[in-house]
Scaffold this motif. Structure first.
Motif, PDB file in Angstrom:
ATOM      1  N   GLY A  48       0.753  -1.293  -0.118  1.00  0.00           N
ATOM      2  CA  GLY A  48       0.129  -0.113   0.012  1.00  0.00           C
ATOM      3  C   GLY A  48       0.838   1.201  -0.058  1.00  0.00           C
ATOM      4  O   GLY A  48       0.550   2.133  -0.626  1.00  0.00           O
ATOM      5  N   LEU A  49       1.847   1.350   0.708  1.00  0.00           N
ATOM      6  CA  LEU A  49       2.892   2.509   0.818  1.00  0.00           C
ATOM      7  C   LEU A  49       3.422   2.745  -0.720  1.00  0.00           C
ATOM      8  O   LEU A  49       3.742   3.638  -0.973  1.00  0.00           O
ATOM      9  N   LEU A  50       3.957   1.713  -1.139  1.00  0.00           N
ATOM     10  CA  LEU A  50       4.564   1.633  -2.252  1.00  0.00           C
ATOM     11  C   LEU A  50       3.678   2.276  -3.460  1.00  0.00           C
ATOM     12  O   LEU A  50       4.028   2.895  -4.343  1.00  0.00           O
ATOM     13  N   ILE A  51       2.372   1.679  -3.378  1.00  0.00           N
ATOM     14  CA  ILE A  51       1.643   2.335  -4.367  1.00  0.00           C
ATOM     15  C   ILE A  51       1.177   3.732  -4.247  1.00  0.00           C
ATOM     16  O   ILE A  51       1.343   4.571  -5.182  1.00  0.00           O
ATOM     17  N   VAL A  52       1.065   4.181  -2.909  1.00  0.00           N
ATOM     18  CA  VAL A  52       0.750   5.640  -2.715  1.00  0.00           C
ATOM     19  C   VAL A  52       1.711   6.473  -2.792  1.00  0.00           C
ATOM     20  O   VAL A  52       1.523   7.480  -3.728  1.00  0.00           O
ATOM     21  N   ALA A  53       3.093   6.038  -2.607  1.00  0.00           N
ATOM     22  CA  ALA A  53       4.198   6.840  -2.994  1.00  0.00           C
ATOM     23  C   ALA A  53       4.555   6.907  -4.340  1.00  0.00           C
ATOM     24  O   ALA A  53       4.710   7.913  -5.012  1.00  0.00           O
ATOM     25  N   ALA A  54       4.267   5.708  -5.203  1.00  0.00           N
ATOM     26  CA  ALA A  54       4.379   5.799  -6.815  1.00  0.00           C
ATOM     27  C   ALA A  54       3.380   6.523  -7.302  1.00  0.00           C
ATOM     28  O   ALA A  54       3.671   7.291  -8.470  1.00  0.00           O
ATOM     29  N   ILE A  55       2.157   6.773  -6.885  1.00  0.00           N
ATOM     30  CA  ILE A  55       1.386   7.493  -7.416  1.00  0.00           C
ATOM     31  C   ILE A  55       1.580   8.945  -7.391  1.00  0.00           C
ATOM     32  O   ILE A  55       1.337   9.717  -8.433  1.00  0.00           O
ATOM     33  N   TYR A  96       8.254   5.423 -15.506  1.00  0.00           N
ATOM     34  CA  TYR A  96       8.500   4.189 -15.706  1.00  0.00           C
ATOM     35  C   TYR A  96       8.466   3.372 -14.444  1.00  0.00           C
ATOM     36  O   TYR A  96       8.091   2.333 -13.894  1.00  0.00           O
ATOM     37  N   VAL A  97       9.357   4.107 -13.443  1.00  0.00           N
ATOM     38  CA  VAL A  97       9.745   3.542 -12.141  1.00  0.00           C
ATOM     39  C   VAL A  97       8.473   3.730 -11.311  1.00  0.00           C
ATOM     40  O   VAL A  97       8.159   2.666 -10.646  1.00  0.00           O
ATOM     41  N   ALA A  98       7.582   4.546 -11.560  1.00  0.00           N
ATOM     42  CA  ALA A  98       6.475   4.653 -10.670  1.00  0.00           C
ATOM     43  C   ALA A  98       5.421   3.760 -11.099  1.00  0.00           C
ATOM     44  O   ALA A  98       5.017   2.970 -10.283  1.00  0.00           O
ATOM     45  N   VAL A  99       5.187   3.440 -12.318  1.00  0.00           N
ATOM     46  CA  VAL A  99       4.284   2.407 -12.885  1.00  0.00           C
ATOM     47  C   VAL A  99       4.715   0.996 -12.355  1.00  0.00           C
ATOM     48  O   VAL A  99       3.916   0.386 -11.986  1.00  0.00           O
ATOM     49  N   LEU A 100       6.126   0.680 -12.666  1.00  0.00           N
ATOM     50  CA  LEU A 100       6.399  -0.591 -12.368  1.00  0.00           C
ATOM     51  C   LEU A 100       6.397  -0.813 -10.707  1.00  0.00           C
ATOM     52  O   LEU A 100       6.030  -1.772 -10.156  1.00  0.00           O
ATOM     53  N   SER A 101       6.403   0.233  -9.967  1.00  0.00           N
ATOM     54  CA  SER A 101       6.387   0.371  -8.338  1.00  0.00           C
ATOM     55  C   SER A 101       4.964   0.218  -8.060  1.00  0.00           C
ATOM     56  O   SER A 101       4.711  -0.773  -7.171  1.00  0.00           O
ATOM     57  N   ILE A 102       4.087   0.673  -8.650  1.00  0.00           N
ATOM     58  CA  ILE A 102       2.703   0.678  -8.630  1.00  0.00           C
ATOM     59  C   ILE A 102       2.218  -1.060  -8.643  1.00  0.00           C
ATOM     60  O   ILE A 102       1.519  -1.594  -7.948  1.00  0.00           O
ATOM     61  N   ILE A 103       2.707  -1.614  -9.941  1.00  0.00           N
ATOM     62  CA  ILE A 103       2.435  -3.028 -10.177  1.00  0.00           C
ATOM     63  C   ILE A 103       3.049  -3.733  -9.189  1.00  0.00           C
ATOM     64  O   ILE A 103       2.368  -4.843  -8.787  1.00  0.00           O
ATOM     65  N   LEU A 104       4.208  -3.674  -8.555  1.00  0.00           N
ATOM     66  CA  LEU A 104       4.854  -4.590  -7.639  1.00  0.00           C
ATOM     67  C   LEU A 104       4.247  -4.196  -6.334  1.00  0.00           C
ATOM     68  O   LEU A 104       4.276  -5.322  -5.663  1.00  0.00           O
ATOM     69  N   GLY A 105       3.779  -3.191  -6.125  1.00  0.00           N
ATOM     70  CA  GLY A 105       3.052  -2.857  -4.847  1.00  0.00           C
ATOM     71  C   GLY A 105       1.672  -3.669  -4.801  1.00  0.00           C
ATOM     72  O   GLY A 105       1.354  -4.103  -3.829  1.00  0.00           O
TER      73      GLY A 105
END
Length: 165
Positions: A48-55, A96-105
């Motif tokens: 959840g934290l990874l998704i929020v930070a990446a967004i 790209y880093v953010a999109v990949l982070s959202i997917i990994l989150g």
């Protein structure tokens, strides 16, 4: 491009690209939204934290394209100026880093190996696109300014201190 057009174009591309790649496709791949979240300790919180930070990073990067670059991330409506402010002082490819982070989150959130595999495939596709299209295009369009930026700011793993270029 005028500021309003850049904002509208970036918003449209935001929906067409990252929302589909990091939202719709993972949802279709996992069908997990109706099921319980991961039962592994810490996975839900970290995911959840990874998704929020990446967004947040993704929104910041899109805003930079519209306001600093006066253009969009879409190849059909590129920026008038090279975007090197904000998060772009830490990493060249924050979208790209953010999109990949959202997917990994989401992979953590749902304990999904399918999403891990999707992220790996996405990373290969994005890395190839950057190497074979984006970098040559930016070097041609912005010349020495881009080459200096490219030499000083890492492409994928953010530097902790911002480049002062």
């Amino acid at each position: 491009m005028r500021t309003f057009s850049a904002i509208a174009g970036s918003a449209a591309f935001f929906i067409a690209a990252p929302c589909v790649v990091a939202g719709l496709v993972p949802w279709l791949l996992t069908d997990r939204w109706g099921l319980p979240w991961s039962s592994l300790p810490g996975f839900v919180r970290v995911g959840g934290l990874l998704i929020v930070a990446a967004i947040a990073v993704l929104l910041h990067a899109f805003g930079r394209f519209a306001l600093e670059g006066l253009g969009t991330p879409a190849p059909v409506a590129p920026t008038e100026r090279l975007v090197i402010g904000g998060i772009y002082r830490h990493v060249r490819n924050p979208m790209y880093v953010a999109v990949l982070s959202i997917i990994l989150g989401q992979a953590l959130l749902f304990s999904s190996w399918t999403l891990v595999a999707y992220a790996v495939i996405g990373a290969i596709a994005m890395g190839s696109f950057v190497q074979f299209y984006e970098e040559p295009t930016l070097a041609h369009r912005y010349g020495a300014e881009y080459e200096t930026y490219r030499r000083n700011v890492p492409g994928w793993l953010p530097r902790l201190t911002p480049w002062r270029g």
